[in-house]
Each structure stands twice: as structure tokens, then as C-alpha cells.
Write a protein that holds these residues in place. Structure first.
Motif, PDB file in Angstrom:
ATOM      1  N   ALA A  59       0.871  -1.178   0.000  1.00  0.00           N
ATOM      2  CA  ALA A  59       0.000   0.000   0.000  1.00  0.00           C
ATOM      3  C   ALA A  59       0.904   1.223   0.000  1.00  0.00           C
ATOM      4  CB  ALA A  59      -0.906   0.012   1.234  1.00  0.00           C
ATOM      5  N   HIS A  60       0.522   2.267  -0.708  1.00  0.00           N
ATOM      6  CA  HIS A  60       1.386   3.463  -0.716  1.00  0.00           C
ATOM      7  C   HIS A  60       1.038   4.363   0.458  1.00  0.00           C
ATOM      8  CE1 HIS A  60      -1.170   6.901  -2.152  1.00  0.00           C
ATOM      9  NE2 HIS A  60      -1.893   5.961  -2.719  1.00  0.00           N
ATOM     10  N   HIS A  92       1.453  11.043  -0.019  1.00  0.00           N
ATOM     11  CA  HIS A  92       0.277  11.757  -0.512  1.00  0.00           C
ATOM     12  C   HIS A  92       0.730  13.078  -1.134  1.00  0.00           C
ATOM     13  CE1 HIS A  92      -3.891  12.094  -1.253  1.00  0.00           C
ATOM     14  NE2 HIS A  92      -4.076  13.159  -0.478  1.00  0.00           N
ATOM     15  N   ASP A 136      -6.655   8.089   1.167  1.00  0.00           N
ATOM     16  CA  ASP A 136      -5.665   7.954   0.103  1.00  0.00           C
ATOM     17  C   ASP A 136      -4.274   8.355   0.614  1.00  0.00           C
ATOM     18  OD1 ASP A 136      -4.440   7.686  -2.353  1.00  0.00           O
ATOM     19  OD2 ASP A 136      -5.320   9.487  -3.218  1.00  0.00           O
ATOM     20  N   ASN A 137      -3.456   7.458   1.236  1.00  0.00           N
ATOM     21  CA  ASN A 137      -3.836   6.084   1.406  1.00  0.00           C
ATOM     22  C   ASN A 137      -3.397   5.573   2.778  1.00  0.00           C
ATOM     23  OD1 ASN A 137      -4.746   3.439   0.631  1.00  0.00           O
ATOM     24  ND2 ASN A 137      -2.667   2.903   0.137  1.00  0.00           N
ATOM     25  N   GLY A 155      -5.132   2.230   3.395  1.00  0.00           N
ATOM     26  CA  GLY A 155      -4.490   1.020   2.886  1.00  0.00           C
ATOM     27  C   GLY A 155      -3.304   0.593   3.726  1.00  0.00           C
ATOM     28  N   GLU A 173       3.908   6.974  -5.056  1.00  0.00           N
ATOM     29  CA  GLU A 173       2.769   6.540  -5.878  1.00  0.00           C
ATOM     30  C   GLU A 173       2.090   7.718  -6.552  1.00  0.00           C
ATOM     31  OE1 GLU A 173      -1.446   5.425  -6.794  1.00  0.00           O
ATOM     32  OE2 GLU A 173      -0.659   7.027  -5.530  1.00  0.00           O
ATOM     33  N   ASN A 188      -2.753  -5.335  -3.364  1.00  0.00           N
ATOM     34  CA  ASN A 188      -2.570  -3.896  -3.190  1.00  0.00           C
ATOM     35  C   ASN A 188      -3.834  -3.280  -2.608  1.00  0.00           C
ATOM     36  OD1 ASN A 188      -1.582  -1.202  -3.533  1.00  0.00           O
ATOM     37  ND2 ASN A 188      -2.603  -1.063  -5.515  1.00  0.00           N
ATOM     38  N   ASP A 232      -5.436   0.290  -1.934  1.00  0.00           N
ATOM     39  CA  ASP A 232      -5.324   1.729  -2.192  1.00  0.00           C
ATOM     40  C   ASP A 232      -6.720   2.331  -2.112  1.00  0.00           C
ATOM     41  OD1 ASP A 232      -4.646   4.274  -2.938  1.00  0.00           O
ATOM     42  OD2 ASP A 232      -3.725   3.727  -4.850  1.00  0.00           O
ATOM     43  N   SER A 268      -2.523   2.446  -9.822  1.00  0.00           N
ATOM     44  CA  SER A 268      -1.996   2.166  -8.488  1.00  0.00           C
ATOM     45  C   SER A 268      -0.872   1.140  -8.598  1.00  0.00           C
ATOM     46  CB  SER A 268      -3.110   1.675  -7.560  1.00  0.00           C
ATOM     47  OG  SER A 268      -2.665   1.687  -6.213  1.00  0.00           O
ATOM     48  N   ASP A 269      -0.246   0.825  -7.449  1.00  0.00           N
ATOM     49  CA  ASP A 269       1.042   0.138  -7.445  1.00  0.00           C
ATOM     50  C   ASP A 269       1.003  -1.316  -7.899  1.00  0.00           C
ATOM     51  OD1 ASP A 269       2.898   2.197  -6.401  1.00  0.00           O
ATOM     52  OD2 ASP A 269       1.573   2.160  -4.670  1.00  0.00           O
ATOM     53  N   HIS A 316      -6.186  -5.474  -6.744  1.00  0.00           N
ATOM     54  CA  HIS A 316      -6.247  -4.130  -6.145  1.00  0.00           C
ATOM     55  C   HIS A 316      -7.608  -3.958  -5.489  1.00  0.00           C
ATOM     56  CE1 HIS A 316      -7.067   0.411  -6.914  1.00  0.00           C
ATOM     57  NE2 HIS A 316      -6.676   0.213  -5.675  1.00  0.00           N
TER      58      HIS A 316
END
Length: 408
Positions: A121-122, A125, A147-148, A151, A179, A205, A207, A252-253, A266
């Protein structure tokens, strides 16, 4: 020192003093409250505030009992890059003048297994706003609770629960940097991994998982990247309204791992009016929903534990089919809406939709000469217009068809 910063410092000291207490319980709310606090100034990549968040995550991983899996025996994997002038250009990972340094935070659960699950998870921000912000009133702290921080909080809960369970997999637990600037941290790791990626079974992931709605809608992308995903997700579903998308490519990642031929998923609870705005704060999150998502992901992991290595499957890149726009309506689409049309989840003041009187909850069913049946048909309809054009829009508002004129 501000009162908020003092409280965070006390919490950080307490957390640090408990390094060896693997059983220490930190809640989802506490993790989000730390990461989305004003004192971290929006955790923009490369800033001292992001580094403070990285140190917090390092201590959390250590307190859980994760092994360091960054560089040189640490939890950190740093990467330096030059900001892109061309948004379509590939980022340059370099050291030197005019570079920004991001920090991935990586822990590991070693069960001496042949396969590894990557969970990420990122945590970065938008800082004070800037490019990517949807806030129109100048600089302000963008805390990014959903965000995030959401996550990351789920990531840490998963790590704590998996640490106490011996399974047939190892687990790489990773908080990504960069991210918001273009999946930079996950991109860098995928090309400079600290594990053998050939042993990676799949990647999960999280997010934006903090704003579950009353109908319990949960979007899961990447379901086409392994043949078994649909079966496992549906058989373990505790009552979510699942919206499944096959594509392994998205904003997303997980995309970085799909491009390394690793099956991905995701998890996402949808966009909202606070997306990329200073109002995305910790008190607006649905923590009960986040607990449900945590337990759901665990059940999926456990279900797959004794299975053979997942077969990877390429999917259609839906982003390549997305039309390009010269104008915008000024709305936030409801990406979880599965009815007929494009449901509006938010309207930006002063933009064409707001001027025309469109409202949150309206469902666009026609734009110009084009019938709108879903998000893709909406985007195709919008792509033909240019600045200065005007057209008619028809929306379904609580069962009534409303016509309005849109001026771009």
C-alpha cells in the motif's frame, strides 16, 4: 511544539519503547490518525514529513516482528529521481542535483517457504496540494486519510495477523513511496527487488479502502491476472457487493508487479468528494468496513495457501482504450456504480456540470447524440467535444429524466 505534534511525539516514543513487545496492539484508527495528522503535512514524497512517516512505519514493522527487507539490512529502500517535465516520459532514477529521494519501507515474514506473497500500500500523498490536487482555494494540507493511510493501516493489520500464523508462504510487507508521482516506489522495487521475484506467487494492493458505503460495495481489479481469482474471491465473500475488473493495469502500485508477470489484485472502496482534497481526514473513514476488508483478504490468503503457484495471465490494458479529453464536465464519477449510465458522485463548483444544475446522485444517460450506458461510453461521448462547444445532457434523477444544457 504544537499540541498535535506533541501528542504524536509521545505516541511515537511509546511505540519505540515497545519494540520488543510483538504482541502490542495498535488499531486501524491509531495508524490512520498518525499518518493523516496535520503535523505530517500531507506526506509528500521526498519531504522530511514523508521521512517521519517512514520512521513510524519502520517502528511499527519492528514492533510487529517483521524482519527488515530493505537495503543493507534496514527496512528502507531509497530511490532518487528527477521530476518529469513530460508526463508521458519514463521517470529517470538517478542520483545528483535536482533529484528527489523517496523511501519504500519493507518488512518480511520468513516462513522458510518456496513462495512469497507481496502485500503493499502506498503511504505518500500530495503534501500541500500542487499537481494532482482537486482543491481550488490555494495551498492546504492534504492529509490523505483514505488515500492512502487507510491502505497502510490495513497492511499493518494483515502483517500482524500473518506474523502469528505459520503458512506455506513468506510475506513481503511493503509501504510504497512515490505513488502519487507515478507509481515510482513500486516501479523501482520491481526493477530492484530485495527478494527473488521468480518466487513471488501474487501481489495484493490496498489503495483507498477506507470509505466503504452502506451497501458494502468493494471494487477488486486484476481478477483476470490469474484464472483462480474469481472463484476464490466469490467463495470467500462475507457479504460484499463485489465489482470485479479483470485488468491488471490501473492507476496504483499493483500495475508495477503485473508488468513483471505476477498475478495481482487491487482492493478499493471508491472515490468520493474528499478525494485529493484537504477534507480527506481520518474521522471520515469507515473503520468497521476496513476490518471487514482485512478479514476478507486474510481468508483469501489462507484459502490459497496450499495451492500450487498461481498461473499468470495477461489481461487487456483498459487504459489504452480510454479516450482522451479536451474538456471536462467537472464531476466525480462513481466508479463503483453498476447500473445503467454514469452516476455522479460529486460536482465541482463553477464547472460545466454545476452551472447546468447537475447534482450528486444524478445518473447521466445521454450526452449529446450518444447514449451513456457505462463509464466507457460516457468517456467516448465526452471525448468528441472541445472548448466552446455546447450540448444537451439527460440525467436520471430519482426516476425522473432531467434535461440540461452543458457549455464547455
Amino acid at each position: 511544539m504544537s499540541r498535535n505534534l506533541l501528542l504524536l511525539s509521545v505516541f511515537f516514543i511509546v511505540l519505540t519503547s515497545c519494540k520488543q513487545e510483538v504482541q502490542k496492539k495498535v488499531t486501524l484508527r491509531e495508524d490512520v490518525a498518525f499518518l493523516a495528522n496535520d503535523s505530517l503535512q500531507g506526506r509528500e514524497t521526498g519531504t522530511p514529513y514523508e521521512k517521519e512517516a517512514a520512521r513510524y512505519l519502520e517502528e511499527r514493522m519492528r514492533s510487529i516482528g517483521l524482519l527488515p527487507k530493505g537495503n543493507a539490512g534496514t527496512y528502507f529502500q531509497t530511490f532518487s529521481f528527477k521530476p518529469k517535465n513530460d508526463p508521458h516520459a519514463e521517470v529517470q532514477f538517478v542520483d545528483g542535483d535536482s533529484t528527489i529521494t523517496g523511501t519504500n519501507v519493507i518488512g518480511y515474514i520468513d516462513n522458510k517457504a518456496d513462495k512469497t506473497v507481496i502485500i503493499g500500500a502506498h503511504y505518500d500523498h500530495l503534501g500541500m496540494g500542487g499537481e494532482g490536487s482537486l482543491y481550488a482555494d490555494g495551498e492546504a494540507i492534504h492529509n490523505g486519510a483514505d488515500d492512502n493511510a487507510s491502505g497502510v493501516a490495513v497492511l499493518l493489520q494483515l502483517a500482524a495477523k500473518l506474523k502469528d500464523t505459520i503458512t506455506q508462504h513468506n510475506y513481503l510487507i511493503m509501504a510504497f513511496s512515490g505513488e502519487e508521482m507515478g507509481l515510482l516506489g513500486s516501479n523501482y522495487f520491481s526493477k530492484n527487488p530485495t527478494i527473488d521475484l521468480s518466487k513471488a506467487n501474487y501481489m495484493l494492493n490496498m489503495d483507498m479502502v477506507g470509505r466503504m458505503r452502506e451497501d458494502k460495495t468493494l471494487s477488486i481489479s486484476g481478477t483476470g491476472t490469474a484464472p483462480i481469482w474469481g472463484q476464490v474471491l466469490n467463495s470467500n465473500n462475507p457479504g460484499f457487493k463485489l465489482v470485479l475488473s479483470e485488468s491488471g493495469v490501473g492507476p496504483s502500485d499493483h500495475t508495477s508487479f503485473y508488468l513483471q508477470d505476477i498475478p495481482v489484485l487491487h482492493f478499493f472502496t471508491g472515490q468520493h468528494e474528499d478525494y485529493h482534497k484537504p477534507s480527506d481526514d481520518f474521522d471520515k473513514l469507515n473503520y468497521e468496513g476496513m476490518e471487514m476488508i482485512t478479514d476478507y483478504i486474510l481468508s483469501v490468503i489462507y484459502d490459497l495457501d496450499n495451492d500450487a503457484k498461481l498461473a499468470f495471465r495477461k489481461t487487456k490494458n483498459e487504459s489504452e482504450e480510454t479516450p482522451r479529453f479536451k474538456v471536462a464536465l467537472g464531476v466525480m464519477p462513481d466508479y463503483l456504480f453498476d447500473g445503467n449510465g454514469m452516476r455522479i458522485d460529486g460536482v465541482t463548483d463553477g464547472r460545466p456540470a454545476a452551472v447546468a444544475g447537475l447534482q450528486k446522485g444524478d445518473v447521466v444517460i445521454q450526452l449529446g447524440d450518444s447514449t451513456v450506458t457505462d463509464m466507457m461510453s460516457y468517456m467516448r461521448a465526452l471525448s468528441i467535444f472541445e472548448k466552446g462547444h455546447a450540448t444537451e445532457v439527460i440525467v436520471n434523477r430519482n426516476g425522473e429524466k432531467i434535461k440540461a444544457t452543458i457549455s464547455f
